[in-house]
Write an enzyme that holds these catalytic residues in place. Structure first.
Site, PDB file in Angstrom:
ATOM      1  N   HIS A 254      39.191  40.372  29.620  1.00  0.00           N
ATOM      2  CA  HIS A 254      37.826  39.803  29.558  1.00  0.00           C
ATOM      3  C   HIS A 254      37.553  39.181  28.192  1.00  0.00           C
ATOM      4  O   HIS A 254      36.517  38.544  27.994  1.00  0.00           O
ATOM      5  CB  HIS A 254      36.788  40.894  29.841  1.00  0.00           C
ATOM      6  CG  HIS A 254      36.763  41.316  31.288  1.00  0.00           C
ATOM      7  ND1 HIS A 254      37.157  42.574  31.711  1.00  0.00           N
ATOM      8  CD2 HIS A 254      36.441  40.643  32.406  1.00  0.00           C
ATOM      9  CE1 HIS A 254      37.045  42.656  33.017  1.00  0.00           C
ATOM     10  NE2 HIS A 254      36.607  41.512  33.470  1.00  0.00           N
TER      11      HIS A 254
ATOM     12  N   ARG B   6      28.908  38.474  30.390  1.00  0.00           N
ATOM     13  CA  ARG B   6      29.271  39.893  30.238  1.00  0.00           C
ATOM     14  C   ARG B   6      29.678  40.191  28.789  1.00  0.00           C
ATOM     15  O   ARG B   6      29.533  41.312  28.308  1.00  0.00           O
ATOM     16  CB  ARG B   6      30.397  40.261  31.201  1.00  0.00           C
ATOM     17  CG  ARG B   6      29.977  40.183  32.664  1.00  0.00           C
ATOM     18  CD  ARG B   6      30.973  40.805  33.584  1.00  0.00           C
ATOM     19  NE  ARG B   6      32.145  39.968  33.819  1.00  0.00           N
ATOM     20  CZ  ARG B   6      33.079  40.237  34.737  1.00  0.00           C
ATOM     21  NH1 ARG B   6      32.988  41.338  35.469  1.00  0.00           N
ATOM     22  NH2 ARG B   6      34.118  39.443  34.919  1.00  0.00           N
TER      23      ARG B   6
ATOM     24  N   ASP C 284      33.950  40.811  44.807  1.00  0.00           N
ATOM     25  CA  ASP C 284      34.027  41.838  43.778  1.00  0.00           C
ATOM     26  C   ASP C 284      32.650  41.991  43.142  1.00  0.00           C
ATOM     27  O   ASP C 284      32.148  41.058  42.509  1.00  0.00           O
ATOM     28  CB  ASP C 284      35.057  41.443  42.710  1.00  0.00           C
ATOM     29  CG  ASP C 284      35.359  42.608  41.780  1.00  0.00           C
ATOM     30  OD1 ASP C 284      36.531  42.958  41.617  1.00  0.00           O
ATOM     31  OD2 ASP C 284      34.388  43.197  41.248  1.00  0.00           O
TER      32      ASP C 284
ATOM     33  N   GLU D 288      34.051  44.984  47.236  1.00  0.00           N
ATOM     34  CA  GLU D 288      34.707  45.779  46.189  1.00  0.00           C
ATOM     35  C   GLU D 288      33.725  46.259  45.127  1.00  0.00           C
ATOM     36  O   GLU D 288      32.894  45.490  44.654  1.00  0.00           O
ATOM     37  CB  GLU D 288      35.809  44.965  45.513  1.00  0.00           C
ATOM     38  CG  GLU D 288      36.499  45.693  44.366  1.00  0.00           C
ATOM     39  CD  GLU D 288      37.728  44.983  43.883  1.00  0.00           C
ATOM     40  OE1 GLU D 288      38.435  44.355  44.713  1.00  0.00           O
ATOM     41  OE2 GLU D 288      37.997  45.021  42.660  1.00  0.00           O
TER      42      GLU D 288
ATOM     43  N   GLU E 235      38.843  50.864  40.293  1.00  0.00           N
ATOM     44  CA  GLU E 235      39.435  50.352  39.050  1.00  0.00           C
ATOM     45  C   GLU E 235      38.871  51.051  37.817  1.00  0.00           C
ATOM     46  O   GLU E 235      39.531  51.094  36.778  1.00  0.00           O
ATOM     47  CB  GLU E 235      39.276  48.843  38.936  1.00  0.00           C
ATOM     48  CG  GLU E 235      37.902  48.342  38.658  1.00  0.00           C
ATOM     49  CD  GLU E 235      37.809  46.829  38.724  1.00  0.00           C
ATOM     50  OE1 GLU E 235      37.947  46.274  39.829  1.00  0.00           O
ATOM     51  OE2 GLU E 235      37.600  46.192  37.676  1.00  0.00           O
TER      52      GLU E 235
ATOM     53  N   ASP F 136      43.622  51.195  38.130  1.00  0.00           N
ATOM     54  CA  ASP F 136      44.310  50.342  37.164  1.00  0.00           C
ATOM     55  C   ASP F 136      45.298  51.252  36.423  1.00  0.00           C
ATOM     56  O   ASP F 136      44.880  52.241  35.810  1.00  0.00           O
ATOM     57  CB  ASP F 136      43.312  49.728  36.177  1.00  0.00           C
ATOM     58  CG  ASP F 136      44.013  48.771  35.210  1.00  0.00           C
ATOM     59  OD1 ASP F 136      43.669  47.579  35.197  1.00  0.00           O
ATOM     60  OD2 ASP F 136      44.929  49.222  34.497  1.00  0.00           O
TER      61      ASP F 136
ATOM     62  N   HIS G 139      44.384  47.695  40.654  1.00  0.00           N
ATOM     63  CA  HIS G 139      43.664  46.625  39.964  1.00  0.00           C
ATOM     64  C   HIS G 139      44.678  45.856  39.113  1.00  0.00           C
ATOM     65  O   HIS G 139      45.635  46.414  38.589  1.00  0.00           O
ATOM     66  CB  HIS G 139      42.583  47.247  39.077  1.00  0.00           C
ATOM     67  CG  HIS G 139      41.954  46.266  38.156  1.00  0.00           C
ATOM     68  ND1 HIS G 139      42.189  46.256  36.803  1.00  0.00           N
ATOM     69  CD2 HIS G 139      41.117  45.240  38.397  1.00  0.00           C
ATOM     70  CE1 HIS G 139      41.518  45.273  36.246  1.00  0.00           C
ATOM     71  NE2 HIS G 139      40.858  44.646  37.191  1.00  0.00           N
TER      72      HIS G 139
ATOM     73  N   GLU H 153      47.267  42.603  43.299  1.00  0.00           N
ATOM     74  CA  GLU H 153      46.255  41.672  42.797  1.00  0.00           C
ATOM     75  C   GLU H 153      46.832  40.829  41.675  1.00  0.00           C
ATOM     76  O   GLU H 153      47.566  41.337  40.817  1.00  0.00           O
ATOM     77  CB  GLU H 153      45.038  42.421  42.248  1.00  0.00           C
ATOM     78  CG  GLU H 153      44.006  41.483  41.615  1.00  0.00           C
ATOM     79  CD  GLU H 153      42.800  42.171  41.041  1.00  0.00           C
ATOM     80  OE1 GLU H 153      42.793  43.414  40.938  1.00  0.00           O
ATOM     81  OE2 GLU H 153      41.829  41.469  40.701  1.00  0.00           O
TER      82      GLU H 153
HETATM   83  C1  LIG Z   1      36.293  39.571  38.723  1.00  0.00           C
HETATM   84  C2  LIG Z   1      35.680  40.896  38.340  1.00  0.00           C
HETATM   85  O1  LIG Z   1      34.337  40.644  37.956  1.00  0.00           O
HETATM   86  C3  LIG Z   1      36.380  41.561  37.186  1.00  0.00           C
HETATM   87  O2  LIG Z   1      36.344  40.720  36.058  1.00  0.00           O
HETATM   88  C4  LIG Z   1      37.811  41.884  37.532  1.00  0.00           C
HETATM   89  O3  LIG Z   1      38.557  42.126  36.394  1.00  0.00           O
HETATM   90  C5  LIG Z   1      38.030  43.143  38.353  1.00  0.00           C
HETATM   91  O4  LIG Z   1      36.893  43.715  38.917  1.00  0.00           O
HETATM   92  C6  LIG Z   1      39.078  42.887  39.417  1.00  0.00           C
HETATM   93  O5  LIG Z   1      39.021  43.515  40.480  1.00  0.00           O
HETATM   94  O6  LIG Z   1      39.992  42.066  39.105  1.00  0.00           O
HETATM   95 MG   LIG Z   2      37.337  44.664  40.799  1.00  0.00          MG
END
Ligand SMILES: C[C@H](O)[C@H](O)[C@@H](O)[C@@H](O)C(=O)O
Ligand SMILES: [Mg+2]
Length: 394
Positions: free
Chosen positions: A22, A48, A214, A240, A268, A291, A318, A338
């Site tokens: 991020h 964010r 998401d 999600e 995650e 994750d 994640h 992913e």
């Molecule tokens: C896209 C989402 O807002 C997050 O930035 C992402 O990192 C996470 O939630 C995801 O599942 O990849």
């Molecule tokens: Mg996510």
């Protein structure tokens, strides 16, 4: 066989992308009015980063063995993580055999129980654990996946997370996950905009392409249920992380009330086998998404995955680059993975932890073959262009 022992562990920090993905420059889709638990405060709605999503930065953990082999890994923990590694965890790592990963994990976890259990402490333990697996696999001259039982399939298939599922379809991904932009604080207007986005994307990708949403912990159970119900007409495959991670009761209620056929996913920001046991035993979700850099590392993900398998729940980690690829390819209950589109406009495939890892494999036509994961360890190198800082020593 004389097993090398660990000589030194070192912790570095680095800014700008990497594991803290991020932490991007301006104009990136990943920081464009995405709904979060902070969206109730208008000043934190657009970005964010404005409330600090990238405040931690990347932690790089390096572990050197007596035979000169160096293992490393990266995660999201920054200076806080570096302090914990150097001032607390190092004592459980240095002097240990490179093979004694379970014991080192248990000591790190129990020694930090009084201030850890989840969040940045478990992120940090995950980073050390991943570096230990990288080191052991390099000592053995094998890729990590071969220490986990080896591939159960010839290739990984990916869905893409980003602002452009339509482009992801053209690139060969099996689905596209979009970020939600408007939370409950933006009322019916916001709900309408959310649905319009889903409808528009469904029209662009056609009927047979997976579309997911998401919500990054931003909703309440009622809003999430209404959104899911209205979005069902557009064939949303899953909703999600609709709720904050601790609202196990809300997730269980949401899962009872979403339209038949829509999946509820989360995890995650959950950590350890105990957190995932709660999600599983309370019937919170159809897919868990730990994750591996945040849930406890590979050592803990092995336990989490076995628990989920016994509950017939899929494990789709994640996005965490090679650290999840080496795990996913060895597990039957992880049928796809992913891929986070880290190009600012989500219009091209770039390495997920760009620019930090050299040799990081990327999906081609939405797939990575098992043979692309055959270098020793996790098969990546640190980019020497990325300036590492060692803020603490022990
Ligand atoms: C896209 C989402 O807002 C997050 O930035 C992402 O990192 C996470 O939630 C995801 O599942 O990849
Ligand atoms: Mg996510």
């Amino acid at each position: 066989m004389n097993v090398p022992v660990i000589k030194q562990i070192r912790a570095y920090t680095v800014r700008g992308g990497g594991a803290d993905y991020h932490d991007q420059g301006g104009g990136h889709w990943i920081d464009d009015h995405i709904a979060t638990p902070m969206s109730r405060y208008e000043k934190y709605r657009q970005s964010r980063q404005s409330f600090g999503i990238n405040v931690l930065g990347t932690l790089v953990v390096e572990i050197e063995a007596s035979d000169g082999t160096v293992g490393f890994a990266v995660t999201t923990a920054g200076e806080i993580g570096a302090y914990i590694v150097e001032k607390h965890l190092a004592r459980f790592i240095e002097g240990q055999k490179v093979t004694d990963i379970e014991k080192m994990w248990d000591q790190m976890f129990n020694a930090t129980l009084y201030y850890g259990r989840k969040g940045v402490v478990i992120n940090t333990i995950s980073g050390v654990d991943l570096a230990l697996w990288d080191l052991l696999a390099k000592v053995r001259g094998e890729p990590v996946h071969q220490l986990l039982g080896g591939p159960v399939r010839d290739q990984l298939q990916f869905y893409a997370t980003g602002a452009r599922p339509d482009l992801a379809k053209e690139m060969g991904f099996i689905g596209g996950k979009m970020p939600l932009h408007h939370g409950p604080a933006e009322g019916e207007e916001g709900l309408k905009k959310n649905l319009a986005m889903i409808e528009d994307m469904r029209n662009r990708v056609g009927d047979d392409f997976w579309l997911m949403l998401d919500c990054w912990m931003s909703l309440d159970t009622n809003y999430a249920t209404r959104l899911a119900t209205k979005a069902h007409q557009y064939g949303l495959k899953w909703i999600e992380e609709a709720l904050p991670p601790d609202d196990y009761w809300g997730y269980a209620e949401l899962r009872r009330n979403v339209p038949k056929g829509m999946l509820v996913t989360t995890g995650e920001h959950e950590a350890t086998r105990w957190g995932f046991r709660l999600l599983l035993e309370m019937g919170c979700c159809d897919i868990i998404q730990p994750d591996v850099g945040w849930c406890g590392g590979v050592t803990e993900l092995i336990k989490i995955s076995a628990l989920a398998d016994a509950h017939n729940v899929l494990v789709v980690p994640h996005g965490s680059s090679v650290y999840s690829y080496h795990f996913v390819i060895t597990r039957h209950n992880s049928p796809f993975a992913e891929f986070l589109m880290m190009a600012p406009k989500a219009d091209q495939v770039v390495p997920m932890f760009n620019p930090l890892l050299l040799d990081e494999p990327v999906p081609v036509n939405g797939r990575i073959s098992a043979s692309a994961l055959d270098k020793p360890g996790f098969g990546v190198r640190l980019n020497p262009e990325c300036k590492l800082v060692r803020p603490y020593e022990h």
